[in-house]
Write a protein that holds these residues in place. Structure first.
Motif, PDB file in Angstrom:
ATOM      1  N   LYS A 100      -9.953   6.309  -4.021  1.00  0.00           N
ATOM      2  CA  LYS A 100     -10.185   5.387  -5.142  1.00  0.00           C
ATOM      3  C   LYS A 100      -9.176   4.251  -5.124  1.00  0.00           C
ATOM      4  N   LEU A 101      -7.924   4.557  -4.801  1.00  0.00           N
ATOM      5  CA  LEU A 101      -6.902   3.521  -4.708  1.00  0.00           C
ATOM      6  C   LEU A 101      -7.302   2.477  -3.674  1.00  0.00           C
ATOM      7  N   PHE A 102      -7.729   2.920  -2.501  1.00  0.00           N
ATOM      8  CA  PHE A 102      -8.110   1.995  -1.435  1.00  0.00           C
ATOM      9  C   PHE A 102      -9.322   1.156  -1.845  1.00  0.00           C
ATOM     10  N   GLU A 103     -10.220   1.753  -2.617  1.00  0.00           N
ATOM     11  CA  GLU A 103     -11.393   1.011  -3.098  1.00  0.00           C
ATOM     12  C   GLU A 103     -11.000  -0.074  -4.100  1.00  0.00           C
ATOM     13  N   GLU A 104      -9.958   0.176  -4.863  1.00  0.00           N
ATOM     14  CA  GLU A 104      -9.550  -0.738  -5.934  1.00  0.00           C
ATOM     15  C   GLU A 104      -8.636  -1.861  -5.447  1.00  0.00           C
ATOM     16  N   ALA A 123      -6.750   4.097 -12.249  1.00  0.00           N
ATOM     17  CA  ALA A 123      -8.088   4.393 -11.734  1.00  0.00           C
ATOM     18  C   ALA A 123      -8.034   5.501 -10.692  1.00  0.00           C
ATOM     19  N   ALA A 124      -7.011   5.468  -9.844  1.00  0.00           N
ATOM     20  CA  ALA A 124      -6.857   6.492  -8.818  1.00  0.00           C
ATOM     21  C   ALA A 124      -6.560   7.860  -9.441  1.00  0.00           C
ATOM     22  N   ALA A 154      -9.245   4.973   7.282  1.00  0.00           N
ATOM     23  CA  ALA A 154      -8.615   6.260   6.988  1.00  0.00           C
ATOM     24  C   ALA A 154      -9.378   7.407   7.643  1.00  0.00           C
ATOM     25  N   ASN A 155      -8.658   8.467   7.936  1.00  0.00           N
ATOM     26  CA  ASN A 155      -9.241   9.689   8.470  1.00  0.00           C
ATOM     27  C   ASN A 155     -10.177  10.301   7.427  1.00  0.00           C
ATOM     28  N   ASP A 156     -11.380  10.691   7.848  1.00  0.00           N
ATOM     29  CA  ASP A 156     -12.381  11.197   6.906  1.00  0.00           C
ATOM     30  C   ASP A 156     -11.928  12.471   6.201  1.00  0.00           C
ATOM     31  N   GLU A 157     -11.293  13.373   6.927  1.00  0.00           N
ATOM     32  CA  GLU A 157     -10.834  14.619   6.308  1.00  0.00           C
ATOM     33  C   GLU A 157      -9.779  14.326   5.249  1.00  0.00           C
ATOM     34  N   PHE A 158      -8.896  13.360   5.546  1.00  0.00           N
ATOM     35  CA  PHE A 158      -7.892  12.968   4.555  1.00  0.00           C
ATOM     36  C   PHE A 158      -8.554  12.416   3.301  1.00  0.00           C
ATOM     37  N   LEU A 159      -9.558  11.570   3.465  1.00  0.00           N
ATOM     38  CA  LEU A 159     -10.245  10.984   2.312  1.00  0.00           C
ATOM     39  C   LEU A 159     -10.932  12.054   1.477  1.00  0.00           C
ATOM     40  N   TYR A 186       0.827  -1.208   0.000  1.00  0.00           N
ATOM     41  CA  TYR A 186       0.000   0.000   0.000  1.00  0.00           C
ATOM     42  C   TYR A 186       0.859   1.255   0.000  1.00  0.00           C
ATOM     43  N   LYS A 187       1.956   1.236   0.723  1.00  0.00           N
ATOM     44  CA  LYS A 187       2.848   2.392   0.728  1.00  0.00           C
ATOM     45  C   LYS A 187       3.382   2.664  -0.676  1.00  0.00           C
ATOM     46  N   LYS A 188       3.814   1.625  -1.355  1.00  0.00           N
ATOM     47  CA  LYS A 188       4.377   1.798  -2.693  1.00  0.00           C
ATOM     48  C   LYS A 188       3.320   2.266  -3.692  1.00  0.00           C
ATOM     49  N   ALA A 189       2.073   1.835  -3.501  1.00  0.00           N
ATOM     50  CA  ALA A 189       1.003   2.317  -4.369  1.00  0.00           C
ATOM     51  C   ALA A 189       0.759   3.807  -4.145  1.00  0.00           C
ATOM     52  N   MET A 190       0.790   4.230  -2.885  1.00  0.00           N
ATOM     53  CA  MET A 190       0.628   5.648  -2.598  1.00  0.00           C
ATOM     54  C   MET A 190       1.776   6.462  -3.186  1.00  0.00           C
TER      55      MET A 190
END
Length: 344
Positions: A288-292, A338-339, A275-280, A53-57
């Motif tokens: 979108k990344l987290f959803e995928e 997608a993200a 995840a923190n709502d404000e961050f999202l 996940y870190k590398k995707a971010m």
């Protein structure tokens, strides 16, 4: 000479155009200029997923701080306070209590692994067959408890969970609910060290009794139906915040369980990003990344086995994540595209 002046003018114009668009090109990644504070649990079977996940971010341009290892209570507290942005290690319904405490400030997003995270109690197959032990309730019998007593106090030693883990709360509840307080002693030390001791006892031919979850290296080292068996419960009993899940603790096709479906006493968990709502809200590309994203359980099993065999250093985890991404490059690239599209 006139021709040279024309060419020079065209060249200058092209140079100016290039300079004018280069800042836009530099900002083409949606995470560019944003630093993300990422957490991971103190239990190491989640660290590989965290690296992926870190590398995707980072592929989206984010600068990622961490992941910082935290127990559940401090992570969820920090998430609610806005001091952490996300982790990929929410276990639900196991973590319901923590999320309820910060309701309106953080949310689950997507599924790292949906419904595939099993939990429960196991003993070695040899002892189970020799003494006809099939349920947790059998441990009410002093003669059964004594078989698993390694320190001579008359109680069965159960490798359990350290304080601060969600499973520790559930195990404590179940020991009382099943009337095992006088015959079972949960070991709440560091889990990996306690399991290493249990495996050593198993290799010496001694009985072992432990809690585990999947994905985890334990079921790679001690294979259900070969080395160990799952114990059933007479009836489900979960803490108050998980009561509605009691009907979901009967799990079909569990290898190493005497019955089908297997009454494990624990619901199958979803592993999710929290995840923190404000961050999202500010980062639609991350949402979108987290959803995928998702990671197959068998791939997590395989990495956990490598880690148990000694490939558990930070450099090993990063290499394992890189290798997994390369082996699944098309899927990974699809997540990133997608993200990116979600941020436009």
């Amino acid at each position: 000479m006139a021709g040279n002046r024309i060419l020079y003018g065209i060249g200058a114009a092209l140079t100016a155009l290039t300079l004018s668009v280069s800042p836009l090109a530099a900002q083409s990644l949606p995470g560019e200029g944003t630093t993300v504070r990422m957490g991971q649990p103190t239990w190491d079977t989640e660290w590989f997923q965290a690296q992926v996940y870190k590398k995707a971010m980072e592929a989206l341009g984010y600068t990622v701080q961490g992941p910082t290892a935290l127990d559940n209570p401090p992570f969820y507290q920090a998430l609610g306070q806005g001091d952490m942005d996300f982790w990929a290690s929410g276990w639900f319904p196991l973590h319901n209590t923590y999320l309820d405490e910060i309701k309106g400030k953080a949310s689950t997003v997507g599924y790292v692994a949906k419904g595939g995270a099993l939990q429960g109690y196991l003993i070695d197959k040899k002892t189970a067959e020799e003494h006809n032990i099939r349920t947790v309730d059998d441990f009410k019998k002093p003669e059964v408890a004594k078989l698993f007593d390694d320190n001579g106090d008359g109680k069965a030693d159960l490798v359990a969970c350290p304080p601060g883990w969600g499973c520790e709360l559930t195990i404590t509840h179940q020991m009382e609910a099943y009337g095992l307080g006088d015959t079972v002693e949960p070991i709440k030390a560091a889990y990996s060290a306690s399991m290493a001791d249990a495996i050593s006892r198993y290799e010496q031919g001694k009985p072992i009794f432990f809690y585990t979850w999947t994905p985890n290296w334990t079921v790679g080292m001690l294979k259900p139906d070969e080395d160990v068996v799952w114990l059933e419960v007479s009836k489900p009993s979960l803490p108050e915040d998980q009561k509605e899940m009691e009907s979901q603790t009967s799990i079909p096709d569990v290898k190493g369980c005497a019955s089908n479906p297997c009454q494990m006493g624990w619901p199958a968990n979803d592993i999710q990003v929290v995840a923190n709502d404000e961050f999202l809200e500010k980062n639609p590309a991350a949402r979108k990344l987290f959803e995928e994203m998702s990671i197959p359980l068998e791939d997590i099993f395989a990495q956990n086995a490598q880690m148990y065999q000694g490939a558990d250093k930070p450099a090993d985890l990063e290499r394992q994540a890189d290798e997994w991404i390369k082996a699944n490059q098309q899927t990974f690239d699809g997540w990133i595209e997608a993200a990116k599209a979600a941020a436009q």
